[in-house]
Design a protein around this motif. Structure first.
Motif: not given
Ligand code: PRT
Ligand code: ZN
Length: 286
Positions: A4-13, A44-50, A58-64, A66-69
């Motif tokens: 799966k691809l892990k994507i980090a997006i803003q939780k609330s904002g 879709f093979p995606l996991e979303v982190f809020f 930092q999370y994207v650099e560390d690979g926690v 994979d991608i982020g907005i």
């Protein structure tokens, strides 16, 4: 187990709603209940982190993740070792320098020996250095706009969109340090499978974006004007022409770009086009 691809997006904002909307327009469905930390997409093979936007690079650099907005402003300020994949076109704002509104301003040189308050010490520091200005930077994490009023700083460097926050705090914008919008960032060492999922996602993002700038246009034209009208309409390849039941007339279908839209419509009308219909396009694959 499926990759799966892990994507980090803003939780609330400010970026949350548009980030969610973008994924939804890409046909990716998931359950984003309140206070959830993460969600798995159903189709879709995606996991979303809020997450908080500040933590995403930092999370994207560390690979926690994979991608982020994030906003370009956050990406540059955090200065992590990540890859910029694409600009996404929402969350537009500028990082600007502002001073009390009744203070005279001539040039950046006015700031020599002065004190700035900002949440962007790295971006501002680089900017001042590049412009050979020696000033002091006081880092504060919020309510930057009140700093001059309480005597904490002579000037501020903060994000501006409408300008009303500056206005209500008696400040005026004097320099734009950075123009920013949301960006998609990625870890530098994605595995092959993850890169493949990212490519699929980017394909969808591009289709959504293309469609937003383009409209589908239908019109009726007398056959003797078809040649001129086809020249006005650029289209993806060439316009579709369908004969109408009424003799001597045809229906012409094509696509036009939003920014050329009004100009094209005027030309079409003056060349005999009638019954012009313009409809939105949901997805566009070239
Ligand atoms: O909780 P978390 O840390 O995740 O969120 P946050 O409070 O740090 O960020 P948030 O949600 O305020 O902003 C997220 C991103 O939105 C920013 O990093 C920018 O990329 C983008 N963005 C776009 C903005 C603005 N416009 C904006 N206007 N971020 C902040 N503002 C603030 C600005 O700081 C100022 O206080 O809005 C005020 C100015 O707005 P105007 O319209 O009065 O000029
Ligand atoms: Zn933040």
């Amino acid at each position: 187990m499926e990759t799966k691809l892990k994507i980090a997006i803003q939780k609330s904002g400010r970026l949350s709603e548009s980030s969610l909307k973008l994924l939804k327009e890409c046909g990716i469905e998931f359950d984003n209940g309140l206070n959830k930390l993460k969600a798995e997409a159903f189709n879709f093979p995606l996991e979303v982190f809020f997450l908080r936007d500040d933590d995403i690079p930092q999370y994207v650099e560390d690979g926690v993740a994979d991608i982020g907005i994030v906003g370009e402003n956050v990406m540059l300020e955090k200065n992590k070792s990540i890859k910029l994949i694409d600009k996404l076109g929402f969350g537009k704002c500028r990082l600007s320098i502002a001073i009390p509104k009744d203070q005279k301003y001539q040039s950046l040189k006015d700031f020599n020996g002065k004190r700035f308050a900002t949440s962007y010490p790295n971006i501002l520091g680089d900017y001042l250095k590049k412009n050979k200005i020696k000033a002091e930077i006081q880092e504060i994490s919020g309510s930057v706009e009140i700093a001059p009023g309480i005597g904490l700083a002579d000037a501020i460097c903060d994000l501006v969109s409408s300008g009303s926050t500056l206005f209500t705090n008696g400040l005026k914008e004097v320099e734009v340090v950075l123009k920013s919008e949301s960006v998609l960032i990625a870890n530098k060492k994605l595995k092959k499978e993850q890169q493949e999922i990212l490519n699929k996602l980017l394909f969808r993002i591009n289709a959504v974006r293309k469609s937003k700038n383009t409209k589908y246009i239908l019109l009726n034209a007398p056959n003797n004007k078809l040649e001129t009208i086809c020249k006005i309409l650029p289209g993806m390849k060439s316009p579709t022409i369908i004969p109408l039941a009424e003799k001597g007339w045809s229906s012409v279908h094509s696509v036009v770009e939003e920014n050329q839209f009004w100009e094209i419509i005027e030309k079409l009308k003056s060349n005999g086009a009638q019954g012009i219909l313009v409809v939105p396009i949901e997805k566009m694959i070239l």
